[in-house]
Design a protein around this motif. Structure first.
Motif, short mmCIF file in Angstrom:
data_model
loop_
_atom_site.label_atom_id
_atom_site.label_comp_id
_atom_site.label_asym_id
_atom_site.label_seq_id
_atom_site.Cartn_x
_atom_site.Cartn_y
_atom_site.Cartn_z
N TYR A 167 14.22 1.55 -6.69
CA TYR A 167 14.69 2.66 -7.51
C TYR A 167 13.56 3.18 -8.39
N GLN A 168 13.58 4.50 -8.62
CA GLN A 168 12.56 5.14 -9.46
C GLN A 168 12.96 5.02 -10.92
N ALA A 169 12.08 5.52 -11.79
CA ALA A 169 12.31 5.41 -13.24
C ALA A 169 13.60 6.09 -13.67
N ASP A 170 14.03 7.15 -12.95
CA ASP A 170 15.27 7.84 -13.32
C ASP A 170 16.50 7.23 -12.66
N GLY A 171 16.30 6.11 -11.93
CA GLY A 171 17.43 5.41 -11.33
C GLY A 171 17.81 5.92 -9.97
N THR A 172 17.07 6.86 -9.42
CA THR A 172 17.36 7.37 -8.08
C THR A 172 16.35 6.81 -7.09
N LEU A 173 16.56 7.14 -5.82
CA LEU A 173 15.65 6.72 -4.76
C LEU A 173 14.82 7.91 -4.29
N VAL A 183 15.23 -3.00 -16.23
CA VAL A 183 14.35 -3.83 -15.40
C VAL A 183 14.18 -3.22 -14.02
N ILE A 184 15.32 -2.85 -13.39
CA ILE A 184 15.28 -2.34 -12.02
C ILE A 184 14.49 -1.03 -11.93
N THR A 185 14.54 -0.23 -12.98
CA THR A 185 13.85 1.07 -12.95
C THR A 185 12.44 1.01 -13.53
N SER A 186 11.97 -0.20 -13.82
CA SER A 186 10.61 -0.36 -14.36
C SER A 186 9.62 -0.68 -13.26
N ASP A 187 8.37 -0.29 -13.49
CA ASP A 187 7.28 -0.64 -12.58
C ASP A 187 6.58 -1.88 -13.15
N PRO A 188 6.73 -3.02 -12.49
CA PRO A 188 6.15 -4.25 -13.05
C PRO A 188 4.62 -4.22 -13.09
N ASP A 189 4.00 -3.30 -12.35
CA ASP A 189 2.53 -3.22 -12.34
C ASP A 189 2.00 -2.25 -13.38
N ASP A 190 2.91 -1.57 -14.07
CA ASP A 190 2.50 -0.61 -15.10
C ASP A 190 2.60 -1.26 -16.48
N PRO A 191 1.47 -1.50 -17.17
CA PRO A 191 1.51 -2.14 -18.49
C PRO A 191 2.37 -1.39 -19.49
N ALA A 192 2.52 -0.06 -19.25
CA ALA A 192 3.29 0.75 -20.21
C ALA A 192 4.76 0.82 -19.86
N SER A 193 5.18 0.18 -18.77
CA SER A 193 6.59 0.24 -18.39
C SER A 193 7.46 -0.49 -19.40
N TYR A 194 8.75 -0.12 -19.38
CA TYR A 194 9.70 -0.74 -20.31
C TYR A 194 9.72 -2.26 -20.13
N LEU A 195 9.67 -2.67 -18.89
CA LEU A 195 9.69 -4.10 -18.60
C LEU A 195 8.54 -4.83 -19.29
N ASN A 196 7.33 -4.32 -19.17
CA ASN A 196 6.17 -4.99 -19.75
C ASN A 196 6.04 -4.78 -21.25
N GLN A 197 6.63 -3.70 -21.74
CA GLN A 197 6.58 -3.46 -23.18
C GLN A 197 7.62 -4.28 -23.95
N GLN A 198 8.82 -4.44 -23.35
CA GLN A 198 9.92 -5.07 -24.07
C GLN A 198 10.17 -6.55 -23.71
N ALA A 245 23.87 -12.95 -22.27
CA ALA A 245 23.03 -12.14 -23.16
C ALA A 245 22.33 -11.01 -22.39
N ILE A 246 22.25 -11.16 -21.06
CA ILE A 246 21.61 -10.13 -20.23
C ILE A 246 22.69 -9.15 -19.78
N VAL A 247 22.73 -7.99 -20.45
CA VAL A 247 23.78 -7.01 -20.18
C VAL A 247 23.32 -6.03 -19.11
N SER A 248 24.26 -5.17 -18.67
CA SER A 248 23.95 -4.24 -17.58
C SER A 248 22.82 -3.30 -17.92
N SER A 249 22.75 -2.86 -19.19
CA SER A 249 21.67 -1.95 -19.58
C SER A 249 20.30 -2.61 -19.41
#
Length: 872
Positions: free
Chosen positions: A470-476, A436-451, A427-431
């Protein structure tokens, strides 16, 4: 009058002679012989109680002779579950009843395909096979890497079974049905050479197989087309036949509407239903009017005629053709699929067309690594070796993943990350991973914490997000690596912690399924009664095969049935003739005879006796321990008891038993015998004795416990473990104990008729081995009388608080001395002297204590008292 001391001394000075004199009595001999010959025929409580001679014999043996008439009471005792502390026998204040119940087993004993010990052995072997698999895989790979560099000829290489199997496994070629010429030809081919074996033999066969599949499919399509056309034609004919009939019904209803009292709405409803039926018929054949049907039917008939011209008639011939073509396609498809493996082989090896190659040139380093990787990852489970290769790959690649998309494009890296962070669910797909990888776990507004804040995998998602940069845009960011050394170390550690979780869960399920299957079969109504039923019970058969390292897909069931029916004591039997210990192990794990039917298990002791010895050992080792030492002694005793249970059930010979001092010591202690007083030579003589010969060594010993010990084991005359029937209510060892108890009780009774003190002395001496605390003495009237007399204590002792009485016992008598033969002898002799001083050589109430005579008879009140439940 002869003193108690002298009378006692005359008996015990040569106790064996005293017992032999008692045994020679005609009545005693008759009853003993009857018991020994007939107790094995009894299978139920009713049979036992109905045979008065057997029942009364046993009652006397346990000192319960005066309760023989109370059959209803004794039935409750015998039917007690001794594993339940609240059962009837366990709650009685007199331990003789519990001991009586323990001497018999009325649970339904039956031949079973596998004992509890054998089941444990299978599971142990299964787990060991898993552990050893990685070691074997590493060893096979080491061997391959060495030998492939030494190879100079393809035929020599392939005739090394170990090398050949390694290559076939690595490239997914069936080891049992492979084609030697094609394997050899591929390994000595250059795919770029049009004249190579691959291009002249293998590739044409592949193309031919593909062409044949296409041709077969054309015929199968024709068969399906004819069926479709015939079905449609039948439907069209049905429309032609039914439409006029239904239309006539509609016309009739229209006429009924013209009648004066007609129910117009009801008639319209019937007409609408019939019209809908006609419309459904038209729709089924794709027309709007019945006039369109005849030409369409004619067209379908033409199609059917064309198919009939190229296909056999409808019926069994068509079915046979379809089945043949489908089977052909399945075979051909495997051929086509297999050709890719041959192409890989051709590219992986450097043998020349004549099969030769210079040493060290059979494979390049890259091809050799590719082959070993294929072998490692071609196993049915990921081993630690495979995990290490994955870890090596991850560490070599992760530094080059400049973006998240680069990372997620490598399936092997993604699989590694999923495993490391427990995110293996489909159920956990690549998207999701990208978010998850591009989210900031310390940011309450990040996709990770919102979804995913409430997602069950949230903690694992956070761990993954923190493990990469990785940054929010997927780059370093400039200068940032995908993972720091610390992050990489943590990821690697998580991977090795979880890489085999899925396999371990599967193992647990397999073990559970195996146990559940056997739980249903180890009964009278169980399904496994023959070897045929065993090999067809997949949950049991496959698991056991894997446990001993055999592949159920490679070895025929016919072979394994012959293995199961082998007599392992016969060196020429089928299992032994295979010269492979795995087959012998498999045969030993189950209990079948040479006809393939259930047999009794071959065990040194039956399971009930093994557990009994283990329990008795623990009791004996801890019976007099001080509180500060008891816990350690108990733990040590439990370790030895567990060792005994594990080892004794897998013994194959008497020499194995006698050669293991730990086993011998447990058995001796369980019988109350001090091992330090028994030599190895003595034990050899005991086990060399013939129980049926009254003049054999074991019967010459004054201590009858050695005969009981011998009788509890199942070794044949050749010193091998024998398959012994176990369908009676007593084992041979228990029967021997019963006979000895009866003889001893008879001796004590006869001596008591002349002097009650002698009987008390003999009774205490016999019971001393079972005394574990002061309360055992206080709970037995005869033992208490012995103690009171020995230490000149008043009869009023019994009226004191029970704990106070216990303290008095412990103050006067060091219970540990009861385990010392010399000290016990001195104690008994002291009693005989004190007894005469107290009784003046006259009569005593002591005799009544043991016989129930005089004023202490068995009456209703005493029966009620006996059956009272213990307090506390």
């Amino acid at each position: 009058m002869v003193s108690t001391y002298l009378s006692y001394d005359l008996v015990v000075r040569d106790i064996k002679s005293s017992l032999n004199r008692t045994a020679s009595d005609a009545q005693v001999a008759r009853e003993s012989a009857y018991y020994e010959e007939n107790i094995g025929k009894v299978t139920s409580v009713d049979e036992f109680l109905d045979d008065y001679r057997l029942y009364s014999f046993a009652m006397k043996a346990h000192g319960l002779e005066d309760m023989t008439y109370a059959k209803a009471f004794m039935r409750k005792v015998l039917e007690s579950d001794l594993t339940d502390d609240n059962s009837y026998a366990n709650k009685l204040t007199d331990d003789r009843y519990r001991n009586f119940a323990a001497a018999f087993s009325f649970s339904s004993s039956t031949k079973i395909p596998q004992t509890e010990a054998q089941t444990d052995e299978v599971i142990g072997l299964y787990n060991a096979t898993i552990v050893n698999r990685d070691e074997q895989l590493a060893e096979d790979t080491r061997y391959y890497e060495i030998m492939v560099d030494r190879a100079t000829n393809v035929d020599v290489f392939l005739h090394d079974e170990r090398l050949r199997d390694y290559v076939l496994t690595a490239y997914g070629i069936d080891r049992k049905n492979y084609n030697y010429d094609m394997v050899r030809g591929a390994m000595s081919s250059n795919v770029s050479d049009p004249a190579s074996y691959y291009n002249t033999v293998i590739l044409p066969q592949a193309n031919g197989a593909s062409t044949q599949i296409t041709n077969n499919n054309t015929i199968l399509t024709a068969v399906n087309g004819r069926v479709t056309a015939m079905t449609l034609a039948a439907t069209m004919q049905s429309v032609i036949d039914q439409q006029p009939v239904i239309q006539g019904q509609i016309d009739n209803l229209e006429l009924q509407k013209l009648e004066p009292a007609a129910d117009i709405p009801a008639l319209d409803a019937q007409i609408a239903t019939l019209q809908a039926q006609i419309q459904a018929m038209y729709t089924a054949v794709g027309v709007t009017d019945v006039s369109e049907v005849p030409p369409l039917l004619s067209a379908q008939q033409t199609i059917i005629d064309n198919y009939n011209a190229i296909l056999p008639p409808i019926g069994t011939e068509t079915t046979a053709l379809v089945n043949k073509l489908k089977a052909d396609n399945k075979r051909l498809q495997s051929v086509v699929s297999g050709f890719s493996a041959y192409e890989q082989l051709a590219n992986a090896f450097g043998f020349a067309s004549d099969g030769t190659v210079a040493a060290g040139s059979a494979q390049t380093a890259e091809n050799k690594k590719a082959t070993t990787n294929l072998y490692v990852f071609g196993q049915d489970r990921l081993t630690r070796t495979g995990a290490m290769l994955n870890d090596e790959y991850y560490k070599s690649k992760i530094g080059g993943m400049a973006t998240v998309d680069d990372l997620l494009a490598d399936s092997r890296l993604v699989s590694y990350i999923r495993t490391a962070f427990g995110l293996t669910s489909a159920a956990i797909v690549s998207s999701t991973l990208k978010f998850v990888i591009t989210s900031d776990p310390d940011d309450p507004a990040s996709y990770l914490n919102q979804q995913y804040k409430t997602n069950k995998n949230y903690d694992n998602f956070v761990a993954l997000a923190r493990a990469t940069n990785y940054q929010a845009d997927g780059t370093l960011a400039a200068g940032d690596p995908p993972q720091t050394p610390q992050q990489l170390l943590q990821t690697s550690s998580r991977y090795f912690s979880g890489y085999d979780d899925t396999f371990e869960e599967a193992d647990d399920r397999a073990i559970k399924a195996y146990k559940n299957a056997l739980a249903g079969f180890n009964t009278d109504s169980g399904s496994i009664r023959t070897v045929d039923e065993l090999v067809n019970t997949n949950a049991v058969y496959t698991f056991a095969m894997q446990a001993v390292g055999l592949d159920p897909d490679e070895i025929s069931k016919r072979t394994m049935k012959k293995v199961l029916m082998s007599d392992l004591d016969d060196p020429k039997s089928f299992a032994n003739s295979l010269k492979d210990d795995r087959y012998v192990k498999f045969s030993r794990l189950f209990n079948f005879d040479e006809k393939g039917e259930l047999s009794w298990p071959a065990m040194a002791q039956d399971e009930g006796t093994i557990k009994k010895y283990a329990k008795n050992y623990i009791v004996q080792k801890t019976r007099f321990a001080d509180e500060d030492q008891k816990e350690k002694l108990k733990k040590d005793a439990e370790t030895e008891a567990e060792y005994y249970q594990d080892k004794i059930s897998s013994l194959k010979t008497l020499d194995e038993f006698l050669g293991d001092k730990r086993l011998v010591d447990v058995a001796l202690v369980a019988k109350g015998i001090a091992p330090e007083n028994v030599t190895a030579d003595f034990m050899k003589k005991v086990f060399a004795s013939d129980l049926g010969d009254p003049k054999s060594f074991v019967h010459e010993q004054p201590d009858s416990r050695f005969a009981e010990l011998l009788a509890s084991f199942n070794f044949n005359e050749n010193g091998k473990v024998a398959s012994t029937p176990n369908d009676g209510i007593q084992t041979p060892g228990e029967v021997r104990e019963e006979l000895n108890l009866f003889l001893r009780q008879t001796l004590e009774t006869e001596e008591g008729n002349n002097n009650a003190g002698v009987r008390l002395a003999l009774y205490f001496e016999r019971m001393a081995g079972s005394i574990t605390s002061a309360y055992d003495i206080l709970g037995d009237t005869a033992l208490l009388e012995f103690f009171r007399t020995t230490y000149s204590l008043p009869a009023e002792l019994s009226s004191m608080d029970i704990d106070q009485q216990a303290r008095i016992v412990e103050k006067n008598l060091k219970l540990a001395d009861l385990a010392d033969t010399e000290k016990l002898s001195k104690l008994v002799r002291r009693f005989t002297i004190m007894y005469d001083l107290e009784n003046g050589g006259g009569s005593s109430p002591s005799l009544s204590i043991l016989t129930g005579g005089g004023n202490v008879g068995i009456n209703a009140d005493l029966l009620m008292s006996i059956s009272q439940l213990r307090a506390g």
